[in-house]
Write an enzyme that holds these catalytic residues in place. Structure first.
Site, PDB file in Angstrom:
ATOM      1  CB  SER A  60      -0.707  -0.326   1.430  1.00  0.00           C
ATOM      2  OG  SER A  60      -1.868   1.075   0.833  1.00  0.00           O
ATOM      3  CG  ASP A 111      -5.993  -3.793  -2.919  1.00  0.00           C
ATOM      4  OD1 ASP A 111      -6.979  -3.278  -2.546  1.00  0.00           O
ATOM      5  OD2 ASP A 111      -4.604  -3.184  -3.977  1.00  0.00           O
ATOM      6  CG  HIS A 170      -4.827  -3.334   0.648  1.00  0.00           C
ATOM      7  ND1 HIS A 170      -4.209  -2.550  -1.054  1.00  0.00           N
ATOM      8  CD2 HIS A 170      -4.074  -2.252   1.372  1.00  0.00           C
ATOM      9  CE1 HIS A 170      -3.314  -1.695  -0.337  1.00  0.00           C
ATOM     10  NE2 HIS A 170      -3.282  -1.373   0.556  1.00  0.00           N
TER      11      HIS A 170
END
Length: 433
Positions: free
Chosen positions: A158, A353, A410
């Site tokens: 991320s 994601d 994610h």
């Protein structure tokens, strides 16, 4: 909540060749602080590998950087994704420590157990974060110089990927210039916030294509994304972050609280009262089990490590400090790596994601400018087959690879540990070169 008692098991020195301390849970560990700037203190926590080797130096060192900015590697990455114990303190059979020495760094300053004594101690830009991380690594290698010759790899998730790109470049440059003695060999950036607008602009079509919104919802998301794009185009970076938050809030409304980190996770209706409140909670990662993690880190973990800092107390502050930098892209840092280094450079993206969706990632990757760009674009994409199952796909040219990870959101190490293990093996394949 009552936490179960943890028995600390010290591995024999003959098994690993390590000199680590008894930290939290089983295995040899080490941890400490580095003062990276005045009033700025960064915390790191090392797990020596439990692999069946004569000496731990036979296995690479893998660094994990969390996102947010403000989420904690020692907390989220460790207990939620890839450390030896999960959040319920059960042993994780797919922990990375089985195969690698793993270093968690609470970055940037203000995340997890890292802290600033005053506001000037918080970094305000991605470049400042990279500089802090380099100072942290210098301090770590001063404390444990044996790792200077151990092949080392940065992995990140991320917003951590945005930090990792610039960090990898400044580290590589310092390494080749003789400023630091180390063995950085690669970087892997997962579901990374490297081109924010490519993510925001593809949310609407991604959600429409997956059936998560209808055409009316699509148009509402598209309009909010355009307002975000307008702010970026005009250089109103703080406004762009606010508009990003509003766009996410629109998605929550039209998709009835879809989980941004895996669109197939089961969710309850949203209770957030405002876009700003929603964004602040989501930016620091999935909040389903945050209370449990907070209690764990600020009780038995903190006590076992002998710390007097409140874990997570400054997470909101560091996010605010980086508010104007949040929506700025960092794809140029990936280009610097491609054009000026010979390390392995991996990007990986997860099928389920939303927050850093695959369509957005593919867009910025395919725009990268480097000598082999055309050759990479025209190369074949091959399936990642493990035990006769397609776990994803990979496209490569020389030292650059893009991994598509199937059946994952994610948090790739948690959602698809099998594919993650194969990718890590590939990333570290140049350890002996």
């Amino acid at each position: 909540m009552i936490l179960p008692t943890i028995t600390v098991i010290t591995l024999t020195l003959l098994a690993t060749g390590a000199n680590g301390r008894q930290g939290f849970g089983s295995g040899e560990q080490e941890w400490g602080y580095v003062t990276v700037r005045p009033y700025a203190h960064m915390f790191w926590w090392l797990y020596y590998t439990t692999a069946n080797v004569t000496n731990f130096t036979e296995k690479p060192l893998v660094i994990w950087l969390q996102g947010g900015p403000g989420a904690s590697s020692t907390g989220y990455g460790n207990f939620e994704e890839l450390g030896p114990l999960d959040l319920d303190l059960n042993e994780r059979n797919y922990t990375w420590v089985n195969d690698y020495n793993v270093l968690f760094i609470d970055n940037p300053v203000g995340s997890g157990f890292s802290y600033a004594e005053k506001y000037s101690g918080y970094p305000k830009t991605n470049a400042a974060i990279a500089s802090d991380l380099l100072a942290c690594i210098k301090g770590f290698l001063t404390e444990l110089p044996v790792f200077a010759t151990v092949p080392t790899y940065i992995t990140a998730e991320s917003y951590g990927g945005k930090m990792a790109a610039e960090f990898a470049y400044v580290w590589y440059k310092a390494q080749t210039d003789g400023i630091i003695e180390s063995s950085l060999k690669g970087v892997a950036m997962g579901d990374s916030w490297l081109s924010p607008m490519d993510s925001v602009n593809t949310w609407a079509p991604y959600l429409l294509a997956t059936g998560m919104v209808d055409t009316i919802g699509y148009e509402k998301i598209k309009a909010a994304a355009q307002a975000t794009q307008d702010a970026v185009d005009e250089g109103r970076w703080s406004d762009a972050t606010s508009e990003w938050a509003t766009t996410e809030y629109v998605i929550i409304n039209v998709a009835n609280n879809i989980d941004f980190y895996n669109i197939l996770y089961k969710v309850a209706p949203s209770s957030s009262s405002s876009a700003r409140e929603f964004a602040a909670s989501k930016a620091l990662l999935r909040d389903e089990r945050d209370d449990q993690l907070d209690e764990l880190m600020n009780s038995v973990v903190k006590e076992a490590l002998g710390l007097n800092v409140t874990w997570g107390a400054q997470s909101g502050t560091i996010f605010a400090a980086l508010y104007a930098d949040f929506m700025k892209p960092a794809t140029d840092q990936v280009e610097y790596l491609l054009n000026n280094t010979d390390i392995n450079i991996f990007v990986f993206t997860a099928q389920l994601d939303l927050i850093v969706d695959t369509p957005g990632t593919v867009l910025w990757v395919e725009r990268l400018k480097w000598p082999n760009a055309t050759q990479w674009l025209n190369s074949s994409r091959n399936p990642l087959v493990i035990d006769s199952v397609i776990e994803g796909y990979v496209k490569q040219d020389n030292n650059f690879k893009l991994y598509w990870i199937n059946r994952s959101g994610h948090m790739v190490p948690t959602d698809n540990p099998v594919a993650t293990a194969a990718m890590l093996e590939d990333l570290t394949s140049n350890a002996d070169s």
